[in-house]
Design a protein around this motif. Sequence first.
Motif, short mmCIF file in Angstrom:
data_model
loop_
_atom_site.label_atom_id
_atom_site.label_comp_id
_atom_site.label_asym_id
_atom_site.label_seq_id
_atom_site.Cartn_x
_atom_site.Cartn_y
_atom_site.Cartn_z
N PRO A 1 12.02 -38.29 -7.46
CA PRO A 1 12.06 -37.56 -6.19
C PRO A 1 12.67 -36.16 -6.28
CG PRO A 1 12.75 -39.82 -5.87
CD PRO A 1 12.59 -39.63 -7.34
N ASP A 2 13.67 -35.96 -7.12
CA ASP A 2 14.34 -34.65 -7.19
C ASP A 2 13.94 -33.87 -8.45
OD1 ASP A 2 15.56 -36.39 -8.91
OD2 ASP A 2 17.61 -35.79 -8.42
N ALA A 3 12.85 -34.27 -9.09
CA ALA A 3 12.42 -33.62 -10.34
C ALA A 3 11.90 -32.21 -10.09
CB ALA A 3 11.33 -34.45 -11.01
N ALA A 4 12.07 -31.39 -11.10
CA ALA A 4 11.52 -30.03 -11.09
C ALA A 4 10.48 -29.95 -12.21
CB ALA A 4 12.63 -29.01 -11.33
N PRO A 5 9.50 -29.06 -12.08
CA PRO A 5 8.54 -28.92 -13.17
C PRO A 5 9.22 -28.41 -14.44
CG PRO A 5 8.19 -27.22 -11.51
CD PRO A 5 9.25 -28.15 -10.98
N THR A 6 8.71 -28.82 -15.57
CA THR A 6 9.21 -28.33 -16.85
C THR A 6 8.72 -26.90 -17.03
OG1 THR A 6 9.15 -30.56 -17.77
CG2 THR A 6 9.19 -28.73 -19.34
N ASP A 7 9.61 -26.03 -17.46
CA ASP A 7 9.29 -24.64 -17.69
C ASP A 7 8.37 -24.52 -18.92
OD1 ASP A 7 9.97 -21.75 -17.15
OD2 ASP A 7 10.62 -21.92 -19.24
N TRP A 8 7.35 -23.66 -18.84
CA TRP A 8 6.43 -23.49 -19.96
C TRP A 8 7.16 -23.03 -21.22
CZ3 TRP A 8 2.62 -25.21 -22.36
CH2 TRP A 8 1.98 -24.48 -23.37
N ALA A 9 8.18 -22.23 -21.09
CA ALA A 9 8.93 -21.77 -22.28
C ALA A 9 9.53 -22.96 -23.02
CB ALA A 9 10.01 -20.78 -21.88
N ALA A 10 10.05 -23.96 -22.30
CA ALA A 10 10.61 -25.15 -22.94
C ALA A 10 9.51 -25.96 -23.61
CB ALA A 10 11.35 -26.01 -21.91
N ALA A 11 8.36 -26.08 -22.96
CA ALA A 11 7.23 -26.80 -23.54
C ALA A 11 6.72 -26.09 -24.79
CB ALA A 11 6.11 -26.95 -22.51
N ARG A 12 6.61 -24.78 -24.72
CA ARG A 12 6.14 -23.99 -25.86
C ARG A 12 7.10 -24.14 -27.05
NH1 ARG A 12 5.59 -19.05 -23.36
NH2 ARG A 12 7.66 -18.52 -24.04
N GLU A 13 8.40 -24.15 -26.77
CA GLU A 13 9.39 -24.34 -27.83
C GLU A 13 9.22 -25.72 -28.48
OE1 GLU A 13 14.20 -24.82 -28.07
OE2 GLU A 13 13.41 -23.24 -26.78
N ARG A 14 8.96 -26.73 -27.66
CA ARG A 14 8.73 -28.08 -28.19
C ARG A 14 7.44 -28.13 -29.00
NH1 ARG A 14 8.99 -32.15 -30.69
NH2 ARG A 14 8.60 -34.22 -29.88
N LEU A 15 6.40 -27.46 -28.53
CA LEU A 15 5.15 -27.41 -29.28
C LEU A 15 5.37 -26.75 -30.64
CD1 LEU A 15 2.55 -26.43 -26.54
CD2 LEU A 15 2.63 -28.59 -27.81
N ALA A 16 6.14 -25.69 -30.66
CA ALA A 16 6.40 -24.97 -31.90
C ALA A 16 7.24 -25.79 -32.87
CB ALA A 16 7.09 -23.63 -31.60
N GLY A 17 8.16 -26.60 -32.35
CA GLY A 17 9.09 -27.31 -33.20
C GLY A 17 8.67 -28.70 -33.64
N ALA A 18 7.64 -29.25 -33.03
CA ALA A 18 7.22 -30.61 -33.37
C ALA A 18 6.76 -30.69 -34.83
CB ALA A 18 6.10 -31.06 -32.44
N GLY A 19 6.95 -31.84 -35.44
CA GLY A 19 6.53 -32.03 -36.81
C GLY A 19 5.12 -32.61 -36.93
N ILE A 20 4.83 -33.60 -36.12
CA ILE A 20 3.55 -34.29 -36.16
C ILE A 20 2.85 -34.14 -34.81
CG2 ILE A 20 2.40 -36.55 -36.36
CD1 ILE A 20 3.46 -35.57 -39.02
N TYR A 21 1.55 -33.97 -34.88
CA TYR A 21 0.70 -33.86 -33.69
C TYR A 21 -0.43 -34.88 -33.86
CZ TYR A 21 3.07 -29.36 -33.62
OH TYR A 21 4.02 -28.39 -33.64
#
Length: 178
Positions: free
Chosen positions: A20-40
């Motif tokens: 109920p009180d969630a906020a959308p995830t910021d694209w910058a945080a998602a992009r950082e996670r995409l860049a740092g992931a090891g396996i896709y």
Amino acid sequence: MPTTPDREPVTTLDPRYSSPDAAPTDWAAARERLAGAGIYWLTTVRADGRPHVTPLLAVWAEGALHFCTGAEERKSRNLAGNAHCVLTTGNDAVDEGLDLVVEGDAVRVRDDAKLGRLAEAWVAKYGEGWRFEARGGEFHHKGDGGVAQVYEVAPVTAFGFRKGEYSQTRWRFGGGGA
């Protein structure tokens, strides 16, 4: 779709699948996670319409995810017939983390200068065992002499599934998408 520097998407939270009180995830945080992931995980579509899913390595560069594969591998053959694909990454924890889904079209990268930049990104992220030489529009592996095609997937639509404080975020990049 040729890559451009990171584009800012339209961001929306889907309240049906969010706390109920969630906020959308910021694209910058998602992009950082995409860049740092090891396996896709890459999902492609076979000629008969059946899905094909396989794990692989990828790098985020120049506004897109990039991966490589041999010309005779199933994923490459699938992409030759249907460029639509999905890349996912995340973790298997139930109550923590951020899972990401990127939808787009896989486009072959053939420019040796760009391939050279991507080859350096592979080494920076995965180490010397992943050193490639860029020539003739392909990656040539320094260790075993293997040859790989390189693809880029610029996001059309992406989704973020935050766990713990549950939220489902959608990012649209102006190219349509569901």
